[in-house]
Scaffold this motif. Structure first.
Motif, PDB file in Angstrom:
ATOM      1  N   ALA A 174      -7.834   2.989  -8.711  1.00 27.54           N
ATOM      2  CA  ALA A 174      -8.077   3.144  -7.274  1.00 27.54           C
ATOM      3  C   ALA A 174      -7.530   4.478  -6.770  1.00 27.54           C
ATOM      4  CB  ALA A 174      -7.442   1.987  -6.518  1.00 27.54           C
ATOM      5  N   PHE A 175      -6.347   4.877  -7.248  1.00 35.24           N
ATOM      6  CA  PHE A 175      -5.761   6.132  -6.807  1.00 35.24           C
ATOM      7  C   PHE A 175      -6.462   7.344  -7.422  1.00 35.24           C
ATOM      8  CE2 PHE A 175      -1.534   3.652  -6.362  1.00 35.24           C
ATOM      9  CZ  PHE A 175      -1.907   3.233  -5.086  1.00 35.24           C
ATOM     10  N   ARG A 176      -7.133   7.119  -8.536  1.00 35.77           N
ATOM     11  CA  ARG A 176      -7.783   8.219  -9.242  1.00 35.77           C
ATOM     12  C   ARG A 176      -8.898   8.848  -8.414  1.00 35.77           C
ATOM     13  NH1 ARG A 176      -9.869   7.259 -15.400  1.00 35.77           N
ATOM     14  NH2 ARG A 176     -10.886   9.263 -15.782  1.00 35.77           N
ATOM     15  N   ARG A 177      -9.641   8.022  -7.684  1.00 40.34           N
ATOM     16  CA  ARG A 177     -10.685   8.521  -6.781  1.00 40.34           C
ATOM     17  C   ARG A 177     -10.503   7.810  -5.451  1.00 40.34           C
ATOM     18  NH1 ARG A 177     -11.331  11.555 -10.385  1.00 40.34           N
ATOM     19  NH2 ARG A 177     -13.262  12.264 -11.368  1.00 40.34           N
ATOM     20  N   TRP A 178      -9.431   8.136  -4.754  1.00 38.59           N
ATOM     21  CA  TRP A 178      -9.095   7.383  -3.554  1.00 38.59           C
ATOM     22  C   TRP A 178     -10.098   7.666  -2.438  1.00 38.59           C
ATOM     23  CZ3 TRP A 178      -6.764   3.231  -2.375  1.00 38.59           C
ATOM     24  CH2 TRP A 178      -6.545   2.921  -1.033  1.00 38.59           C
TER      25      TRP A 178
ATOM     26  N   TYR B 286       0.839  -1.203   0.000  1.00 33.06           N
ATOM     27  CA  TYR B 286       0.000   0.000   0.000  1.00 33.06           C
ATOM     28  C   TYR B 286       0.874   1.254   0.000  1.00 33.06           C
ATOM     29  CZ  TYR B 286      -3.306   3.415   2.022  1.00 33.06           C
ATOM     30  OH  TYR B 286      -4.085   4.519   2.286  1.00 33.06           O
ATOM     31  N   GLU B 287       1.840   1.302   0.904  1.00 32.88           N
ATOM     32  CA  GLU B 287       2.675   2.487   1.036  1.00 32.88           C
ATOM     33  C   GLU B 287       3.551   2.689  -0.202  1.00 32.88           C
ATOM     34  OE1 GLU B 287       2.868   4.913   3.207  1.00 32.88           O
ATOM     35  OE2 GLU B 287       1.219   4.115   4.423  1.00 32.88           O
ATOM     36  N   VAL B 288       4.177   1.621  -0.685  1.00 29.52           N
ATOM     37  CA  VAL B 288       5.079   1.750  -1.824  1.00 29.52           C
ATOM     38  C   VAL B 288       4.320   2.175  -3.077  1.00 29.52           C
ATOM     39  CG1 VAL B 288       6.619   0.469  -3.370  1.00 29.52           C
ATOM     40  CG2 VAL B 288       6.798   0.163  -0.888  1.00 29.52           C
ATOM     41  N   MET B 289       3.169   1.553  -3.330  1.00 25.70           N
ATOM     42  CA  MET B 289       2.429   1.890  -4.539  1.00 25.70           C
ATOM     43  C   MET B 289       1.865   3.304  -4.463  1.00 25.70           C
ATOM     44  SD  MET B 289       2.665  -0.577  -6.732  1.00 25.70           S
ATOM     45  CE  MET B 289       4.350  -0.781  -6.145  1.00 25.70           C
ATOM     46  N   TRP B 290       1.364   3.683  -3.301  1.00 29.77           N
ATOM     47  CA  TRP B 290       0.805   5.030  -3.173  1.00 29.77           C
ATOM     48  C   TRP B 290       1.898   6.085  -3.337  1.00 29.77           C
ATOM     49  CZ3 TRP B 290      -3.106   7.978  -3.719  1.00 29.77           C
ATOM     50  CH2 TRP B 290      -3.167   9.228  -3.115  1.00 29.77           C
TER      51      TRP B 290
ATOM     52  N   ASP C 252      11.458   0.612   5.704  1.00 33.44           N
ATOM     53  CA  ASP C 252      11.154   1.947   5.202  1.00 33.44           C
ATOM     54  C   ASP C 252      10.640   1.848   3.770  1.00 33.44           C
ATOM     55  OD1 ASP C 252      10.990   4.567   4.474  1.00 33.44           O
ATOM     56  OD2 ASP C 252      13.118   5.034   4.792  1.00 33.44           O
ATOM     57  N   PRO C 253       9.403   2.252   3.508  1.00 40.06           N
ATOM     58  CA  PRO C 253       8.891   2.175   2.133  1.00 40.06           C
ATOM     59  C   PRO C 253       9.727   2.958   1.129  1.00 40.06           C
ATOM     60  CG  PRO C 253       7.109   2.593   3.691  1.00 40.06           C
ATOM     61  CD  PRO C 253       8.383   2.737   4.458  1.00 40.06           C
ATOM     62  N   GLU C 254      10.376   4.024   1.581  1.00 37.95           N
ATOM     63  CA  GLU C 254      11.173   4.821   0.653  1.00 37.95           C
ATOM     64  C   GLU C 254      12.309   4.015   0.036  1.00 37.95           C
ATOM     65  OE1 GLU C 254      10.720   7.966  -0.396  1.00 37.95           O
ATOM     66  OE2 GLU C 254       8.833   8.098   0.712  1.00 37.95           O
ATOM     67  N   THR C 255      12.759   2.977   0.765  1.00 41.25           N
ATOM     68  CA  THR C 255      13.833   2.139   0.235  1.00 41.25           C
ATOM     69  C   THR C 255      13.438   1.527  -1.098  1.00 41.25           C
ATOM     70  OG1 THR C 255      14.551   1.620   2.477  1.00 41.25           O
ATOM     71  CG2 THR C 255      15.308   0.158   0.723  1.00 41.25           C
ATOM     72  N   TYR C 256      12.180   1.097  -1.204  1.00 41.57           N
ATOM     73  CA  TYR C 256      11.715   0.431  -2.420  1.00 41.57           C
ATOM     74  C   TYR C 256      11.634   1.403  -3.600  1.00 41.57           C
ATOM     75  CZ  TYR C 256      10.427  -3.644   0.396  1.00 41.57           C
ATOM     76  OH  TYR C 256      10.455  -4.736   1.215  1.00 41.57           O
ATOM     77  N   LEU C 257      11.470   2.685  -3.325  1.00 40.92           N
ATOM     78  CA  LEU C 257      11.336   3.653  -4.414  1.00 40.92           C
ATOM     79  C   LEU C 257      12.644   3.867  -5.159  1.00 40.92           C
ATOM     80  CD1 LEU C 257       9.079   6.381  -2.751  1.00 40.92           C
ATOM     81  CD2 LEU C 257       8.419   4.260  -3.883  1.00 40.92           C
ATOM     82  N   VAL C 258      13.758   3.598  -4.494  1.00 42.03           N
ATOM     83  CA  VAL C 258      15.054   3.820  -5.143  1.00 42.03           C
ATOM     84  C   VAL C 258      15.813   2.523  -5.395  1.00 42.03           C
ATOM     85  CG1 VAL C 258      15.271   6.129  -4.174  1.00 42.03           C
ATOM     86  CG2 VAL C 258      16.182   4.189  -2.904  1.00 42.03           C
ATOM     87  N   ARG C 259      15.381   1.444  -4.781  1.00 41.96           N
ATOM     88  CA  ARG C 259      16.061   0.159  -4.961  1.00 41.96           C
ATOM     89  C   ARG C 259      15.217  -0.704  -5.902  1.00 41.96           C
ATOM     90  NH1 ARG C 259      17.421  -2.827   0.462  1.00 41.96           N
ATOM     91  NH2 ARG C 259      18.894  -1.110   0.707  1.00 41.96           N
ATOM     92  N   ASN C 260      15.171  -0.324  -7.169  1.00 44.18           N
ATOM     93  CA  ASN C 260      14.441  -1.101  -8.169  1.00 44.18           C
ATOM     94  C   ASN C 260      15.007  -0.785  -9.548  1.00 44.18           C
ATOM     95  OD1 ASN C 260      12.644   0.864  -9.742  1.00 44.18           O
ATOM     96  ND2 ASN C 260      12.076   1.379  -7.626  1.00 44.18           N
ATOM     97  N   PRO C 261      14.819  -1.643 -10.509  1.00 45.49           N
ATOM     98  CA  PRO C 261      15.452  -1.459 -11.830  1.00 45.49           C
ATOM     99  C   PRO C 261      14.934  -0.252 -12.588  1.00 45.49           C
ATOM    100  CG  PRO C 261      13.937  -3.328 -11.858  1.00 45.49           C
ATOM    101  CD  PRO C 261      14.072  -2.912 -10.434  1.00 45.49           C
ATOM    102  N   PHE C 262      13.693   0.138 -12.372  1.00 45.61           N
ATOM    103  CA  PHE C 262      13.128   1.271 -13.109  1.00 45.61           C
ATOM    104  C   PHE C 262      13.781   2.571 -12.648  1.00 45.61           C
ATOM    105  CE2 PHE C 262      10.041  -2.126 -12.414  1.00 45.61           C
ATOM    106  CZ  PHE C 262       9.850  -2.537 -13.727  1.00 45.61           C
TER     107      PHE C 262
END
Length: 826
Positions: free
Chosen positions: A32-36, A10-14, A237-247
């Motif tokens: 889902a995020f369009r009208r959360w 939930y946290e990472v995707m949001w 920490d969800p922020e870790t996933y935002l920078v530790r990924n191939p994209f």
């Protein structure tokens, strides 16, 4: 309380979406995020995080697969591929190293989708990037090797879309969240396979991926670059996933990490990306890549998985489906205004064939991937009338008897012995199942004809004792007990007339079967049971109608059951069973007064709950496509073809629904490809102009019952049988409306199965300039007369094989044996 991986997802995707971080966020999450809203279905889920991870609101996807195989394959709106019981999804995208440009179909560019040739179960996704590169992805389910084990063949082709020269990387990504969701976990205990990617490994020597304990995708061509990512230090920490990924690495550094193995024991969000350099344009028209996703277990047998060239696999797959859908079974052609309807009929057939697991038809590929007597009875009947009689025979001759209970215990207030039902029917007390099973067995015996002896082989104990269960397990008023036979009916602690109507249909077919078998004693017993349930049902409905009149209710309607006097909501849709599929309206089997009340109920439903399609606010807070088709079918049967046609047109249009990418955006997502959910969300039906203020719940797509209803409605629009046992006759082209057949056009039906046990076919030609309709019968049961309800105008003259017929209204009556019917109208 949310589980750790649900909270992290939930946290990472949001955060990914809100921060516009590069990541292939799937269509359902974007909606889902369009009208959360923090509101969620607390009756089903323990937390908003669990509801999001389970994808409770936007269960839309496309499907492919193998006939009669257990596992289906889902395809998302941007081409993401998800083998249902595996633990990964496979995405594709483009990267231009020189410009540092990462192009994800989920986040920009034009994406279109279609089925191959309009109806074959091959999903074709075309992505046109903003930089002028086109990627065409063809995804199909097929089999390989001597043992015909199943796999997904995923074929990508990169081309120049603007005529110029382009170079870059074609990339594929292995990600944990697919079209269906991330991790289904609800209070009812419903789960699909655990989709967390806790362990991911790339094996370059074998050109394949391992996902947890199973095989992932295998590449026919080795990638030039690879990188596998996880959470090795167990960061919370969800922020870790935002920078530790191939994209993130591609967008910010232009390269992949190169690791071949990763773990994530916190959230199961491991990812991997593989890249192939391409140059297209000029002398290099396209770059191609073939991937094989094993559905069966090929471990230790990679040679078989890779043994057949991809071109041969795709050609064999096409030959199979073309032969099955266009060369076998019920086939019909329609003029240009409705030429899409035969295509949709074939698509629905393919969906049911794919949803059949070794002959056991399931109503969905994920949360509904199990056996229900109710759904399968209707689905098997649709298959039989569509010409897929082998599947119907296995369903009704093997799997229905397999659900017949022989124990001597109790299921709530009812005896176990003689009850049709497995865990669903037993746990939810679905008392409609016996009526549905007996009805389906009886109808299929008619289709197969006496020489097949289908009903004779099942009569003892599956028919006679199943019918006795209906006789002996009723409440003090003579009705079926309270239960939750279908969730669209209302509460489980109340009785529903739906059960009684199905009970009557099952007893009727059982008694007629006994007569056909010469079992006079059993027939008398079964007719007595039918009469007793008929008396109790009719008395109860008359009491309800009288009580509603006494209370001052001016509208006539039959509510969902006797405990719901005055309940003026959409649960009254259960009354449709009186017309379709049970055909109890033929001969007004409950009495003329109640026949009129049921017809008035159709008017009440139409006036209050139809706006384009049938709105089921009482139970689902969503449109109900298969119930809308049942309503259209009921209207067709009573001759109200104008309203039936309007419902059909709306439902067909929603079967190809599109949704804008964002508010006011001109580019759109293709949400559906000739399929429907059990529930069709108001936001998707309205392109987000209508978003309910309370939660809703979405079932699987494609929904097998909806596919079956489409088959049955289109087939009966072209012809249907009536009064099989007393005055057998066929209605020819009863739902063919004037705008369907312009001047000089024709309708044709190849010889198709009937409940008379003999095929029927015809060709109808319309000469609008001469105001004349000609019908040539190409195949017909003996001793069956015809009724042609002319919809073009007032009938002035009619001839059967050149002999004049009496004209008494617009229903032209032609005798048995007629080969040509000519009708002139005003």
């Amino acid at each position: 309380m949310a589980q750790t991986h649900e909270w992290m997802f939930y946290e990472v995707m949001w955060r990914t979406w809100a921060g516009r971080h590069p990541y292939p966020v799937p269509w359902w999450l974007q909606q889902a995020f369009r009208r959360w809203s923090d509101d969620f279905d607390g009756g089903l889920f323990e937390s908003k995080e669990a509801a999001l991870a389970s994808n409770a609101l936007y269960r839309y996807w496309h499907m492919t697969g193998v006939k009669d195989h257990r596992q289906e394959v889902l395809v998302g709106q941007a081409g993401e591929v998800e083998p249902v019981y595996d633990t990964y999804a496979l995405v594709h995208f483009l990267f231009e190293p020189g410009a540092g440009l990462l192009q994800l179909p989920q986040l920009g560019g034009e994406v279109t989708q279609e089925l191959a040739d309009g109806d074959l179960p091959v999903v074709v996704t075309t992505y046109r990037s903003p930089s002028g590169v086109e990627v065409v992805r063809r995804t199909l389910g097929t089999t390989v090797g001597a043992r015909q084990r199943a796999l997904v063949l995923d074929r990508l082709a990169v081309r120049s879309a603007d005529g110029g020269a382009h170079e870059g990387w074609l990339c594929t990504g292995v990600v944990p969240a697919g079209p269906s969701g991330f991790q289904r976990h609800d209070r009812a205990g419903n789960t699909v396979a655990d989709r967390r990617l806790i362990f991911l490994r790339w094996l370059p020597g074998e050109q394949r991926v391992e996902a947890n304990t199973g095989m992932g995708p295998c590449f026919d061509t080795a990638p030039a670059y690879a990188g596998v990512y996880g959470n090795p230090d167990g960061s919370m920490d969800p922020e870790t996933y935002l920078v530790r990924n191939p994209f993130h690495d591609l967008a910010n550094g232009g390269k992949l990490g190169g690791a071949e193995e990763a773990v994530d024991r916190v959230a199961g969000l491991c990812t991997a990306v593989f890249a192939w350099p391409y140059k297209v344009g000029g002398r290099s028209p396209e770059f191609t890549l073939d991937m094989r996703l094993p559905v069966d277990d090929f471990r230790g047998d990679l040679a078989e998985l890779r043994g057949t060239p991809a071109d041969e696999l795709e050609a064999a797959n096409r030959a199979f489906w073309e032969g099955k859908l266009r060369g076998e079974g019920t086939r019909f052609t329609l003029p240009p205004p409705v030429a899409h309807l035969p295509e949709l009929f074939r698509t629905s057939r393919a969906q049911l064939l794919i949803l059949s697991d070794h002959g056991q038809i399931h109503p969905g590929p994920t949360v509904y991937d199990s056996f229900w007597i109710r759904d399968s009875s209707v689905e098997a009947t649709a298959c039989a009338l569509a010409g897929d009689t082998g599947l119907a025979e296995r369903q009704l001759g093997t799997h229905h008897p397999g659900a017949f209970n022989l124990g001597r215990g109790r299921i709530g207030p009812c005896a176990e012995y003689g009850f049709y039902g497995g865990s669903h029917e037993r746990n939810d007390r679905e008392w409609d199942s016996n009526g549905e099973a007996l009805w389906a067995i009886g109808r299929f015996d008619r289709v197969r004809g006496p020489a097949a002896a289908f009903g004779a082989r099942l009569f003892t104990p599956y028919v006679i004792d199943g019918a006795r269960w209906l006789r002996d397990n009723r409440d003090e008023l003579g009705l079926l007990h309270s239960g939750w036979s279908a969730e669209h009916l209302g509460e489980a602690d109340k009785p529903h007339y739906w059960d009684d109507l199905w009970g009557l249909a099952g007893l009727y077919e059982s008694a007629r079967l006994a007569e056909r078998l010469g079992e006079s004693g059993a027939a008398a017993e079964l007719w007595a049971a039918f009469d007793d349930l008929k008396r109790a049902t009719a008395a109860s409905i008359r009491w309800v109608l009288g009580e509603q009149r006494r209370r001052g209710e001016w509208q006539t309607y039959i509510p969902t059951g006797p405990a719901d006097v005055g309940r003026l909501d959409s649960t009254m849709i259960g009354a449709l069973a009186y017309f379709h599929p049970t055909r109890l309206y033929m001969g007004a089997k409950l009495g003329d007064d109640l026949d009129a009340a049921f017809r008035h109920t159709l008017d009440t439903i139409w006036a209050r709950f139809v706006t384009g399609g049938f709105r089921h606010n009482a139970a689902w807070n969503a449109y109900a496509p298969y119930l809308g088709q049942q309503l259209a079918h009921a209207l067709l049967l009573i001759g109200d073809t104008e309203r039936a046609d309007r419902l059909l047109a709306w439902t067909v249009a929603e079967g190809s629904a599109t949704v804008s990418r964002a508010d006011g955006a001109p580019d759109r997502w293709q949400a559906t490809l000739g399929a429907w959910n059990e529930q069709h969300a108001y936001p998707i039906a309205s392109d987000f102009r209508e978003v309910p203020s309370r939660p809703w719940y979405m079932g699987d797509m494609p929904h097998g019952w909806a596919a079956a209803e489409n088959i049955l409605l289109l087939r009966d629009t072209l012809f249907f049988e009536a009064d099989e046992d007393a005055d057998p006759h066929l209605y020819v082209a009863p739902g063919v409306r004037p705008h369907w057949v312009p001047q000089g056009e024709s309708v044709s039906v190849s010889p198709a199965p009937t409940v008379f046990g003999t095929p029927f076919g015809y060709e109808l030609r319309h000469a609008a300039d001469a105001r004349k309709v000609t019908i040539d019968v190409t195949a017909a049961p003996r001793h069956v007369r015809y009724v042609y309800p002319c919809r073009f105008g007032e009938v002035r003259a009619a001839r059967a094989d050149g002999r004049p017929l009496p004209v008494t209204g617009n229903d032209v009556q032609a005798p048995a044996g007629t080969r040509r019917l000519e009708v002139e109208y005003a």
